[in-house]
Design a protein around this motif. Structure first.
Motif, mmCIF file in Angstrom:
data_model
loop_
_atom_site.group_PDB
_atom_site.id
_atom_site.type_symbol
_atom_site.label_atom_id
_atom_site.label_comp_id
_atom_site.label_asym_id
_atom_site.label_seq_id
_atom_site.Cartn_x
_atom_site.Cartn_y
_atom_site.Cartn_z
ATOM 1 N N ASP A 164 0.848 -1.194 0.000
ATOM 2 C CA ASP A 164 0.000 0.000 0.000
ATOM 3 C C ASP A 164 0.883 1.244 0.000
ATOM 4 O O ASP A 164 2.111 1.149 -0.028
ATOM 5 C CB ASP A 164 -1.015 -0.019 1.153
ATOM 6 C CG ASP A 164 -0.386 0.277 2.518
ATOM 7 O OD1 ASP A 164 0.851 0.426 2.600
ATOM 8 O OD2 ASP A 164 -1.140 0.357 3.505
ATOM 9 N N HIS A 165 0.255 2.421 -0.011
ATOM 10 C CA HIS A 165 1.007 3.659 -0.160
ATOM 11 C C HIS A 165 1.930 3.949 1.018
ATOM 12 O O HIS A 165 2.759 4.854 0.933
ATOM 13 C CB HIS A 165 0.039 4.829 -0.371
ATOM 14 C CG HIS A 165 -0.937 5.014 0.762
ATOM 15 N ND1 HIS A 165 -2.020 4.181 0.953
ATOM 16 C CD2 HIS A 165 -0.996 5.934 1.758
ATOM 17 C CE1 HIS A 165 -2.709 4.582 2.018
ATOM 18 N NE2 HIS A 165 -2.098 5.632 2.525
ATOM 19 N N HIS A 166 1.821 3.192 2.094
ATOM 20 C CA HIS A 166 2.707 3.397 3.235
ATOM 21 C C HIS A 166 4.115 2.896 2.981
ATOM 22 O O HIS A 166 4.977 3.021 3.859
ATOM 23 C CB HIS A 166 2.124 2.735 4.493
ATOM 24 C CG HIS A 166 1.212 3.634 5.269
ATOM 25 N ND1 HIS A 166 1.445 4.006 6.563
ATOM 26 C CD2 HIS A 166 0.079 4.260 4.906
ATOM 27 C CE1 HIS A 166 0.487 4.811 6.979
ATOM 28 N NE2 HIS A 166 -0.360 4.984 5.985
ATOM 29 N N ASN A 201 -2.875 -6.873 2.692
ATOM 30 C CA ASN A 201 -1.842 -5.842 2.788
ATOM 31 C C ASN A 201 -0.512 -6.473 3.218
ATOM 32 O O ASN A 201 -0.462 -7.224 4.214
ATOM 33 C CB ASN A 201 -2.268 -4.776 3.810
ATOM 34 C CG ASN A 201 -1.427 -3.529 3.750
ATOM 35 O OD1 ASN A 201 -0.209 -3.578 3.752
ATOM 36 N ND2 ASN A 201 -2.092 -2.379 3.711
ATOM 37 N N THR A 229 -10.822 -2.193 6.275
ATOM 38 C CA THR A 229 -9.957 -1.023 6.171
ATOM 39 C C THR A 229 -9.565 -0.511 7.558
ATOM 40 O O THR A 229 -10.167 -0.872 8.569
ATOM 41 C CB THR A 229 -10.652 0.103 5.398
ATOM 42 O OG1 THR A 229 -11.849 0.487 6.106
ATOM 43 C CG2 THR A 229 -11.023 -0.345 3.994
ATOM 44 N N ARG A 246 -6.445 3.072 4.749
ATOM 45 C CA ARG A 246 -5.618 1.934 4.333
ATOM 46 C C ARG A 246 -6.478 0.685 4.146
ATOM 47 O O ARG A 246 -7.310 0.342 4.998
ATOM 48 C CB ARG A 246 -4.516 1.655 5.348
ATOM 49 C CG ARG A 246 -3.580 2.817 5.553
ATOM 50 C CD ARG A 246 -2.485 2.480 6.541
ATOM 51 N NE ARG A 246 -1.555 1.483 5.997
ATOM 52 C CZ ARG A 246 -0.551 0.961 6.689
ATOM 53 N NH1 ARG A 246 -0.362 1.327 7.950
ATOM 54 N NH2 ARG A 246 0.248 0.080 6.136
ATOM 55 N N SER A 292 -1.931 5.833 -3.378
ATOM 56 C CA SER A 292 -3.026 5.381 -2.528
ATOM 57 C C SER A 292 -4.261 5.088 -3.366
ATOM 58 O O SER A 292 -4.595 5.843 -4.282
ATOM 59 C CB SER A 292 -3.340 6.454 -1.489
ATOM 60 O OG SER A 292 -4.492 6.111 -0.752
ATOM 61 N N SER A 315 3.081 0.603 10.237
ATOM 62 C CA SER A 315 2.815 1.889 9.600
ATOM 63 C C SER A 315 4.055 2.730 9.372
ATOM 64 O O SER A 315 4.102 3.526 8.427
ATOM 65 C CB SER A 315 1.819 2.699 10.452
ATOM 66 O OG SER A 315 0.583 2.030 10.553
#
Length: 413
Positions: free
Chosen positions: A8-10, A79, A102, A106, A129, A151
């Motif tokens: 994911d965008h993290h 994820n 979610t 996220r 994202s 995170s």
């Protein structure tokens, strides 16, 4: 039920550690999260990663499909920063309708339509994202307390001791008559050589020493995990840490992760830090992991919640003799450090500010040539995918160097 791990965008939160690898390939203690899934008999079928990491990820996971053109409609998306122990995969596999679990913005777990899967994959490949509403699932659950979800990079240090305890607790003790063993936790040395008078302190946790490892007279405090073919030099102290495969280790290491093929072969202190692959820490390199005020350490204005935190060294970074690194610093891919390092260092940077020199850009050709020389020293070779990854990262990080006034010039002291 096909299982797909996705970034994911993290991933950007974990940069620069994640510039050279997918999020699920970052070590969380002795294992990556990909390995945790495989260890729990839930081997992923599909891996969804940023586009430029396709080639290197395919090399690392030849048994998986990487960013495939078509994904099975029954695929369960998970994820890659979520620990499998926090999931009931058997129950999730029996849900027939589309759904999403979610946490804020996220996505944790989902089964989606073919159209939504294509959208999700496009977002992942570009490192962006995904708009959760665009997934259009039949049922969505937002959980604010997402256990097992990472995170930020300091989470890797926060969960380290627990991860070490889990990986060493299940082992059965070996006969170690030549070493002094303290405590009752399991101490294992599978095919390892341990010199006389080594102290293995297992009073606070188990100790695992892998095949082919060589431990000179030293002290190791559990929970600790020393992987295969690593050499620990005389009078070293390793406490509550993971040391990867085929490393060269000396000095004092506390509560840290050292990835495969890394060198810390001389005196110096490494504390509450993360060291990537192929990193070389020069003699007397020392990291700070505690503020003089004993306050919480902040990174980019964010409170980590930790009063002890060192630094994060991305793959192929190097320090010269006597390098000193302040707490909470991020050291970029293939960067070279000299002197006192008080700030973050971009990738492909020769950092000379700490010795009164100018910070300059490390030439890509030089970085590739150095890495090509280094890898055979550990029985490895540079593949075309690895070299291409280095070239992509060099381009991706050029604005980081520009924004911090790193110049294109010859380094001089």
């Amino acid at each position: 039920m096909p299982l797909a791990l996705f970034e994911d965008h993290h991933w950007s939160n974990f940069s620069p550690l994640t510039l050279t690898r997918a999020t699920f390939d970052v070590k969380v203690g002795p294992k990556t999260l990909f390995e945790e899934f495989s260890y729990s008999n839930n081997i992923p079928d599909v891996l969804l990663v940023r586009k430029y990491l396709e080639g290197i990820t395919a090399e690392r996971h030849s048994e998986c499909y990487i960013n495939p053109n078509v994904i099975d409609a029954d695929t369960l998306f998970v994820n890659g920063l979520l620990h499998p122990a926090s999931l009931d995969l058997a129950r999730l596999a029996n849900i027939s309708h589309t759904f999403a679990i979610t946490s804020g913005n996220r996505l944790l777990v989902a089964r989606v339509s073919k159209k939504s899967a294509e959208y999700l994959q496009r977002c992942i490949e570009t490192g962006k994202s995904a708009n959760l509403k665009t997934l259009g699932v039949e049922k969505s659950t937002d959980t604010q307390a997402a256990e097992g979800l990472l995170s930020d990079p300091w989470d890797l240090i926060r969960v380290l001791e627990n991860a070490l305890e889990m990986q060493t607790a299940a082992e059965q003790s070996s006969d170690l008559s030549n070493a002094r063993v303290l405590g009752k936790h399991a101490v294992v040395a599978e095919g390892a050589t341990i010199e006389d008078n080594t102290v293995l302190d297992a009073r606070t946790g188990g100790i695992f020493i892998g095949p082919g490892a060589y431990i000179s007279q030293s002290r190791i405090v559990g929970p600790a995990y020393i992987d295969s073919y690593t050499q620990v030099k005389q009078f070293s102290i390793i406490e509550k840490s993971y040391v990867g495969r085929n490393c060269r280790i000396a000095g004092e290491i506390e509560h840290s992760i050292i990835s495969d093929y890394a060198n810390k072969a001389h005196d110096g202190f490494l504390g509450h830090s993360y060291v990537g692959e192929w990193v070389n820490l020069g003699a007397m390199t020392t990291t700070s992991d505690l503020k003089m005020t004993y306050g919480k350490i902040r990174i980019h204005g964010r409170d980590t919640g930790l009063d002890k935190l060192g630094s994060f060294f991305a793959d192929m970074s190097k320090t010269s003799i006597g390098t000193l690194v302040y707490s909470g610093r991020r050291i970029g891919v293939s960067s070279h450090l000299h002197g006192l390092v008080a700030g973050d260092v971009p990738s492909f940077t020769i950092y000379g500010k700490g010795i009164g020199a100018r910070n300059v850009e490390l030439e890509l050709a030089s970085a590739i040539d150095t890495q090509r020389k280094v890898m055979p020293r550990r029985g490895q070779h540079m593949s075309k995918a690895y070299e291409q990854m280095m070239k992509e990262i060099f381009l991706l990080t050029r604005n980081d160097r520009k924004s911090t006034s790193v110049r294109k010039a010859k380094f001089s002291v």
